[in-house]
Design a protein around this motif. Structure first.
Motif, PDB file in Angstrom:
ATOM      1  N   GLU A   1       0.250   0.472  -9.511  1.00 10.20           N
ATOM      2  CA  GLU A   1      -0.257  -0.758  -8.904  1.00 10.20           C
ATOM      3  C   GLU A   1       0.904  -1.751  -8.887  1.00 10.20           C
TER       4      GLU A   1
ATOM      5  N   GLY B   1       2.256   5.730  -7.250  1.00  7.88           N
ATOM      6  CA  GLY B   1       1.083   5.826  -8.114  1.00  7.88           C
ATOM      7  C   GLY B   1       0.950   4.624  -9.032  1.00  7.88           C
TER       8      GLY B   1
ATOM      9  N   GLY C   1       0.817  -1.212   0.000  1.00  5.53           N
ATOM     10  CA  GLY C   1       0.000   0.000   0.000  1.00  5.53           C
ATOM     11  C   GLY C   1       0.849   1.259   0.000  1.00  5.53           C
ATOM     12  N   GLU C   2       1.910   1.252   0.797  1.00  6.50           N
ATOM     13  CA  GLU C   2       2.818   2.400   0.844  1.00  6.50           C
ATOM     14  C   GLU C   2       3.503   2.608  -0.503  1.00  6.50           C
TER      15      GLU C   2
ATOM     16  N   LYS D   1       2.397   1.755  -3.460  1.00 10.05           N
ATOM     17  CA  LYS D   1       1.422   2.272  -4.423  1.00 10.05           C
ATOM     18  C   LYS D   1       1.186   3.761  -4.197  1.00 10.05           C
ATOM     19  N   SER D   2       1.054   4.160  -2.941  1.00 15.92           N
ATOM     20  CA  SER D   2       0.830   5.578  -2.625  1.00 15.92           C
ATOM     21  C   SER D   2       2.012   6.429  -3.061  1.00 15.92           C
ATOM     22  N   TYR D   3       3.224   5.909  -2.865  1.00 14.66           N
ATOM     23  CA  TYR D   3       4.439   6.659  -3.189  1.00 14.66           C
ATOM     24  C   TYR D   3       4.637   6.790  -4.697  1.00 14.66           C
TER      25      TYR D   3
END
Length: 437
Positions: A274, A272, A265-266, A268-270
């Motif tokens: 998948e 953008g 999750g981190e 992906k957030s960092y």
């Protein structure tokens, strides 16, 4: 630089060479680029009849000419002109029926770019002639994904043909200490940690520091981040061939992991991106990242983090790739400032890695990992487990020994202690001072 370590690998290669005097051998050597595969082969077969051939990405006719010339120069065998590598290899196998020699194909996977059908043609030649030939064939390659596919994929023609496999790894910690003692007898623990941080025991990187006479922390950082440094473009050169045109997403994900974003999750957030599919390939195809869970977590637990296996790539993505805009305009002083500002934190994390590797290399433990709980609390730097003898080491790692709190460590370990009643539990306080000399 003198030849270090590799006693077991050298002995193995020499034993295989002896066997090949009666039975044809095909040895596959893999390992990351710069790990020292070519140097090892040349060291092991020094004084032997060896044809060493680097497979460049050029026309098949040119490669045939080069290999024919090398056969003539080394063995005095004039094979004539060939435009087909498979036919040339068949002639070489015929020679091996009347005399013994070693043939090395370096960067073997490059044959794919020369002639895609070569691997199947080579299989036919090998199978038809190996029972009578006395050849010591050694093939090595750096692109882990391609070499694995060529020899491990059941659909590939060379699957099952290798008689021996050697995976060349980084120097062990004892060798890094030996190298430091030889080059800087008065070294400090921080000097040794800096060498480990940059090289991770990769032979070529150690050699680069040796040429620069960089064996103190300050000189090592200066050598890596100076104008014209070998290390600046190294990460891109290492990985661009592996990833191809999709390297941008892979680089972003590796940069995230190096920056401390270790969960899916981190990441992906960092980034953008998948990341799931990319992470699976980085782990299982490219062998660049490892997935880890806290000690005692089940195989199905989603409490998973990712790390980059390679020390140099950790450093490169953390600092050089992250600040590539400054690198591109030649402002390496800016990057060096970022390294020094973050040095205490980053090298502290590398020190944890040093001690986990230390415990692995003792051979006493079947599990060496770390621990944390779902909420991120009660993080423990080192867990070393001997399940056969019901023993466990629980360690805290800090650069400064005065910052280690063993009472606090015991409190963090309560969940482990509860689940391992009756086990012998040892608490370890590990700092720079415990790295050994």
């Amino acid at each position: 630089m003198k030849f270090y370590d590799r006693e077991i690998e050298t002995e193995t290669l020499r034993r295989i060479e002896t066997t090949s005097r009666e039975y044809a051998q095909m040895t596959v050597i893999t390992g990351r680029r710069r790990i020292g595969k070519t140097t090892l082969i040349k060291h092991a077969y020094e004084g032997k009849e060896m044809i060493y051939f680097f497979v460049a990405r050029k026309s098949e006719a040119l490669l045939c000419q080069e290999l024919s010339d090398t056969m003539r120069d080394v063995l005095g065998e004039d094979l004539g002109d060939f435009s087909s590598m498979a036919r040339l290899f068949a002639s070489i196998m015929q020679i091996a029926k009347r005399r013994h020699f070693t043939l090395v194909f370096d960067e073997f996977q490059n044959f794919k770019y020369v002639n895609e059908s070569f691997f199947s043609e080579m299989q036919n030649v090998w199978d038809s002639n190996k029972n009578e030939a006395r050849i010591n064939l050694v093939v090595c390659g750096s692109l882990y994904s391609m070499m694995t596919k060529i020899f491990d994929d059941k659909k590939e023609p060379l699957y099952g043909r290798a008689t021996s496999r050697i995976r060349l790894r980084e120097f062990p910690l004892s060798t890094l200490r030996e190298i430091m003692r030889d080059n800087n007898p008065d070294y400090t623990p921080d000097d040794l940690l800096a060498m480990y941080m940059i090289t991770g025991g990769v032979a070529k990187y150690v050699e680069q520091l040796h040429m620069q006479k960089a064996f103190t922390k300050e000189k090592i950082i200066e050598s890596v981040l100076s104008f014209g440094s070998y290390f600046i473009d190294e990460g891109k050169e290492l990985l661009s061939d592996e990833f191809g045109k999709d390297y941008g997403n892979y680089f972003s994900i590796l940069s995230a992991i190096a920056g401390g974003f270790n969960e899916r999750g981190e990441i992906k957030s960092y980034t953008g991106v998948e990341a799931g599919g990319y992470l699976d390939k980085l782990e299982n195809i490219y062998d660049l990242v490892y997935r880890y869970r806290p000690y005692l977590a089940s195989e199905n637990s989603r409490n998973v983090k990712y790390g980059i296996k390679d020390n140099f790539l950790n450093f490169w993505f953390r600092f050089i790739y992250k600040y590539r805009s400054a690198v591109e305009i030649g402002n390496l002083a800016y990057v060096k400032g970022k390294v020094l500002a973050d040095y205490s934190t980053f090298s502290g994390w590398i020190l944890e890695r040093w001690f986990r590797q230390t415990y692995r290399e003792t051979g006493l433990y079947n599990i060496v990992t770390n621990y944390w709980e779902k909420d991120g609390n009660n993080e423990i730097d080192l867990i070393a487990v001997n399940e056969a003898d019901c023993e466990i080491v629980i360690g805290e790692v800090k650069r400064n020994p005065r910052r280690i709190d063993l009472h606090g460590l015991e409190h963090k370990a309560q969940n482990i202690i509860t689940k391992r009643k009756g086990w012998r539990i040892e608490y370890a306080a590990l700092s720079l001072e415990d790295m050994g000399h």
